[in-house]
Design an enzyme around this catalytic site. Structure first.
Site, mmCIF file in Angstrom:
data_model
loop_
_atom_site.group_PDB
_atom_site.id
_atom_site.type_symbol
_atom_site.label_atom_id
_atom_site.label_comp_id
_atom_site.label_asym_id
_atom_site.label_seq_id
_atom_site.Cartn_x
_atom_site.Cartn_y
_atom_site.Cartn_z
ATOM 1 N N HIS A 79 0.828 -1.212 0.000
ATOM 2 C CA HIS A 79 0.000 0.000 0.000
ATOM 3 C C HIS A 79 0.862 1.261 0.000
ATOM 4 O O HIS A 79 0.369 2.333 0.320
ATOM 5 C CB HIS A 79 -0.908 0.009 1.245
ATOM 6 N N HIS A 80 2.146 1.116 -0.347
ATOM 7 C CA HIS A 80 2.991 2.318 -0.271
ATOM 8 C C HIS A 80 2.575 3.342 -1.307
ATOM 9 O O HIS A 80 2.871 4.528 -1.179
ATOM 10 C CB HIS A 80 4.478 1.959 -0.422
ATOM 11 N N LYS A 85 -2.487 -2.534 -7.888
ATOM 12 C CA LYS A 85 -2.745 -2.891 -9.285
ATOM 13 C C LYS A 85 -2.219 -4.285 -9.569
ATOM 14 O O LYS A 85 -1.108 -4.636 -9.144
ATOM 15 C CB LYS A 85 -1.993 -1.884 -10.184
ATOM 16 N N LYS A 109 7.486 -4.565 -10.088
ATOM 17 C CA LYS A 109 7.294 -4.224 -11.503
ATOM 18 C C LYS A 109 6.859 -2.763 -11.653
ATOM 19 O O LYS A 109 7.418 -2.016 -12.450
ATOM 20 C CB LYS A 109 6.211 -5.157 -12.055
ATOM 21 N N LYS A 121 -2.710 -8.814 -6.831
ATOM 22 C CA LYS A 121 -3.037 -9.871 -7.791
ATOM 23 C C LYS A 121 -4.295 -10.580 -7.315
ATOM 24 O O LYS A 121 -4.566 -10.630 -6.108
ATOM 25 C CB LYS A 121 -1.900 -10.889 -7.879
ATOM 26 N N SER A 377 -1.898 -0.247 -18.784
ATOM 27 C CA SER A 377 -3.041 -0.193 -17.861
ATOM 28 C C SER A 377 -3.047 1.150 -17.127
ATOM 29 O O SER A 377 -4.103 1.730 -16.873
ATOM 30 C CB SER A 377 -2.955 -1.320 -16.825
HETATM 31 P P1 NAD Z 1 -3.340 -16.420 -21.683
HETATM 32 O O1 NAD Z 1 -4.346 -17.196 -20.931
HETATM 33 O O2 NAD Z 1 -3.811 -15.420 -22.664
HETATM 34 O O3 NAD Z 1 -2.344 -17.389 -22.462
HETATM 35 C C1 NAD Z 1 -1.615 -18.416 -21.882
HETATM 36 C C2 NAD Z 1 -1.322 -19.435 -22.967
HETATM 37 O O4 NAD Z 1 -0.466 -20.446 -22.437
HETATM 38 C C3 NAD Z 1 -2.577 -20.141 -23.469
HETATM 39 O O5 NAD Z 1 -2.616 -20.106 -24.879
HETATM 40 C C4 NAD Z 1 -2.423 -21.562 -22.943
HETATM 41 O O6 NAD Z 1 -3.022 -22.538 -23.778
HETATM 42 C C5 NAD Z 1 -0.915 -21.707 -22.920
HETATM 43 N N1 NAD Z 1 -0.462 -22.778 -22.043
HETATM 44 C C6 NAD Z 1 -1.040 -23.267 -20.914
HETATM 45 N N2 NAD Z 1 -0.320 -24.273 -20.411
HETATM 46 C C7 NAD Z 1 0.724 -24.437 -21.230
HETATM 47 C C8 NAD Z 1 1.799 -25.348 -21.266
HETATM 48 N N3 NAD Z 1 1.933 -26.278 -20.329
HETATM 49 N N4 NAD Z 1 2.705 -25.251 -22.261
HETATM 50 C C9 NAD Z 1 2.565 -24.307 -23.218
HETATM 51 N N5 NAD Z 1 1.559 -23.431 -23.260
HETATM 52 C C10 NAD Z 1 0.643 -23.495 -22.274
HETATM 53 O O7 NAD Z 1 -2.414 -15.766 -20.562
HETATM 54 P P2 NAD Z 1 -1.507 -14.473 -20.696
HETATM 55 O O8 NAD Z 1 -2.325 -13.302 -20.293
HETATM 56 O O9 NAD Z 1 -0.814 -14.487 -22.010
HETATM 57 O O10 NAD Z 1 -0.481 -14.732 -19.500
HETATM 58 C C11 NAD Z 1 0.651 -15.575 -19.668
HETATM 59 C C12 NAD Z 1 1.694 -15.220 -18.631
HETATM 60 O O11 NAD Z 1 2.040 -13.841 -18.768
HETATM 61 C C13 NAD Z 1 1.238 -15.385 -17.181
HETATM 62 O O12 NAD Z 1 2.359 -15.751 -16.403
HETATM 63 C C14 NAD Z 1 0.816 -13.986 -16.793
HETATM 64 O O13 NAD Z 1 0.889 -13.757 -15.392
HETATM 65 C C15 NAD Z 1 1.858 -13.167 -17.528
HETATM 66 N N6 NAD Z 1 1.462 -11.776 -17.768
HETATM 67 C C16 NAD Z 1 0.337 -11.455 -18.461
HETATM 68 C C17 NAD Z 1 0.030 -10.119 -18.681
HETATM 69 C C18 NAD Z 1 -1.155 -9.694 -19.522
HETATM 70 O O14 NAD Z 1 -1.276 -8.480 -19.791
HETATM 71 N N7 NAD Z 1 -2.010 -10.579 -19.956
HETATM 72 C C19 NAD Z 1 0.846 -9.108 -18.153
HETATM 73 C C20 NAD Z 1 1.994 -9.464 -17.458
HETATM 74 C C21 NAD Z 1 2.293 -10.807 -17.269
#
Ligand code: NAD
Length: 485
Positions: A79-80, A85, A109, A121, A377
């Site tokens: 909460h700093h 987010k 981040k 989160k 965002s």
């Molecule tokens: P998403 O759900 O859109 O996509 C994830 C993809 O990974 C899917 O297509 C899924 O089928 C695939 N997947 C699942 N298990 C798998 C496996 N064992 N091997 C290979 N592929 C596999 O999710 P996302 O939003 O792209 O998020 C992915 C990562 O990025 C997460 O760690 C998330 O925390 C991180 N992230 C996302 C965002 C964002 O803006 N969406 C921002 C920062 C970090």
């Protein structure tokens, strides 16, 4: 995902099992490694590390004939700065440890990319593939009202966003539920980001994380000393890239690499993987997967049954963009990539980090590399609070000024530019131009800040350096905030 990784991440708080591997402790371990290079007293460091609020909730939702009890979380790590987010994840692997780890990464981040938020989160422990859109909407709306009840959501309190298993559709349901519970709140749309543009979203948010991954790696590849050390040439063109996860982050990152002339040689998805050392036609593969239901069987590419094995195939750059712990003590030594760009959060365990650092691999850490999502965002939140589209006030003004400058230059030189050049010079920025520009500037600036910190810590790595930069910023904020007596 590698078998070992699956076993490591599978944990079920519902049954009382503790995770075999604590993601949160992994983050704490990385934090402690970096904290020794900072000047803060123990108490301040403990406060930075701690999760300020952890909310676990179980609520009933009628699914078909049955009532299902859904387990969900929201963790506010720090909460700093307010609001907090962080994204909301729908996955069967969601548990308290994971959400705490992801929330803490969000704090670091945001600090790294100078986004003035505390980290948070959320997660719902469901496999979204098992529910209809109607059922997902019911679950999402109920989750939102639980957050409202506890004052865990709001433009000045805590602002969720998409993450694994969620997207613009879910964010739109959250915004609508929140707004209906806060009639007359003119800032209601600022309670969540990653919304569709028609619902107050900002152009460029969907691809922001993948584009940020691309900008961050491109910056690394432009540093000659780094490329010399890795035995690679500078630039993105011709670099061989493997991407794990063709979701929001992975697909867009792959697309930006592809468009910049990199070769996408491998893709790993949950049903398996494909490899082609000459490069895969990304869009055609996506089309093929859509129509056939599988990544396999796309002519000209090698099918790999064990998806995790793709991570170990030859390439220059590996982008894990699916889930955490996919590179671990079990497979790290077999990774051939010279650069690992963490698109996902926590894809490498601390053990993998050590093995790969010892091999000289350059690891570009998640808390920097996937910060494009939260950066854009932040822009969306600003747009919601200011109630005006970026570019609306100045686009035409800039175009008029550019036109006058060009007319003067043409008059003075007696030469005319081509129609294409004229169009380019005159163009005033649209919202998406400003968003991309703000994102690019953020990723470039943060990359060099982290690299400079790394150069000042001989023998250290980019993750430790990123933690040092983040701890310094959050630590100063705590000091200046003052601690209650
Ligand atoms: P998403 O759900 O859109 O996509 C994830 C993809 O990974 C899917 O297509 C899924 O089928 C695939 N997947 C699942 N298990 C798998 C496996 N064992 N091997 C290979 N592929 C596999 O999710 P996302 O939003 O792209 O998020 C992915 C990562 O990025 C997460 O760690 C998330 O925390 C991180 N992230 C996302 C965002 C964002 O803006 N969406 C921002 C920062 C970090």
């Amino acid at each position: 995902m590698a078998d070992t990784a699956t076993a490591a991440t599978k944990s079920s708080p519902a049954t009382g099992n503790q995770p075999h591997y604590s993601f949160f402790h992994g983050v704490e371990r990385n934090f402690d490694k970096a904290a020794q290079f900072t000047r803060f007293e123990k108490g301040i460091l403990e406060q930075i590390k701690a999760c300020n609020s952890v909310y676990q909730v179980k609520f009933p939702v009628r699914i078909g004939e049955k009532v299902e009890v859904i387990e969900a979380y929201r963790v506010q790590h720090s909460h700093h700065k307010l609001p907090c987010k962080g994204g909301i994840r729908y996955s069967m692997d969601v548990n308290q440890d994971e959400v705490m780890a992801l929330a803490s990464l969000m704090t670091y981040k945001c600090a790294l990319v100078n986004v003035p938020f505390g980290g948070a989160k959320g997660g719902i422990r469901i496999n979204p593939k098992n529910y209809s859109a109607y059922e997902l909407e019911k679950i999402t709306r109920r989750y939102t009202s639980e957050l409202v009840k506890k004052n865990f959501i709001g433009a000045g309190i805590d602002v969720p966003a998409p993450d694994y298993g969620t997207g613009a559709r879910e964010m739109s349901w959250i915004a609508d539920t929140y707004a209906s519970l806060h009639p007359g709140d003119v800032n209601a749309l600022g309670c969540v980001t990653g919304k569709p543009v028609s619902q107050g979203g900002v152009r460029g948010r969907t691809e922001a994380t993948g584009l940020g991954v691309f900008f961050g790696i491109r910056e690394l590849c432009n540093v000659k000393e780094e490329m010399d050390r890795l035995g690679l040439s500078t630039g993105i063109e011709g670099k061989k890239v493997i991407v794990q996860g063709l979701g929001n982050v992975g697909y867009h990152a792959a697309k930006f690499f592809y468009n910049a002339g990199a070769l996408i040689v491998g893709i790993a998805e949950y049903e398996g993987g494909v490899y082609n050392e000459k490069g895969i036609d990304l869009e055609k593969l996506v089309e093929h997967r859509k129509s056939s239901g599988s990544i396999h069987g796309f002519a000209g590419n090698q099918d790999i049954t064990n998806s995790a094995a793709v991570l170990e195939m030859p390439c220059d750059i590996l982008i894990p963009a699916a889930l955490e712990n996919v590179v671990n003590a079990g497979n790290a030594a077999r990774i051939q990539a010279k650069i690992i760009g963490e698109g996902a959060n926590g894809p490498l365990t601390p053990e993998a980090d050590e093995i790969l650092n010892a091999k000289g691999v350059r690891i570009v850490p998640d808390m920097f590399l996937n910060a494009g999502g939260v950066t854009v965002s932040y822009f969306e939140w600003l747009k919601n609070l200011s109630h005006v589209r970026f570019g609306r006030m100045d686009k035409r003004f800039i175009e008029n000024v550019n036109s006058q400058i060009l007319t003067s230059v043409e008059g003075l030189t007696g030469k005319k530019v081509t129609d294409r050049e004229r169009q380019f010079i005159l163009h005033g920025p649209d919202e998406v131009d400003l968003v991309y520009s703000g994102l690019e500037d953020t990723m470039i600036g943060s990359f060099h800040e982290i690299r400079e910190s790394m150069m000042n810590l001989p023998g250290s790595d980019m993750r430790t350096a990123a933690f040092v930069v983040a701890i310094n910023k959050v630590g100063v904020a705590y000091e200046e905030l003052g601690i209650f007596p």
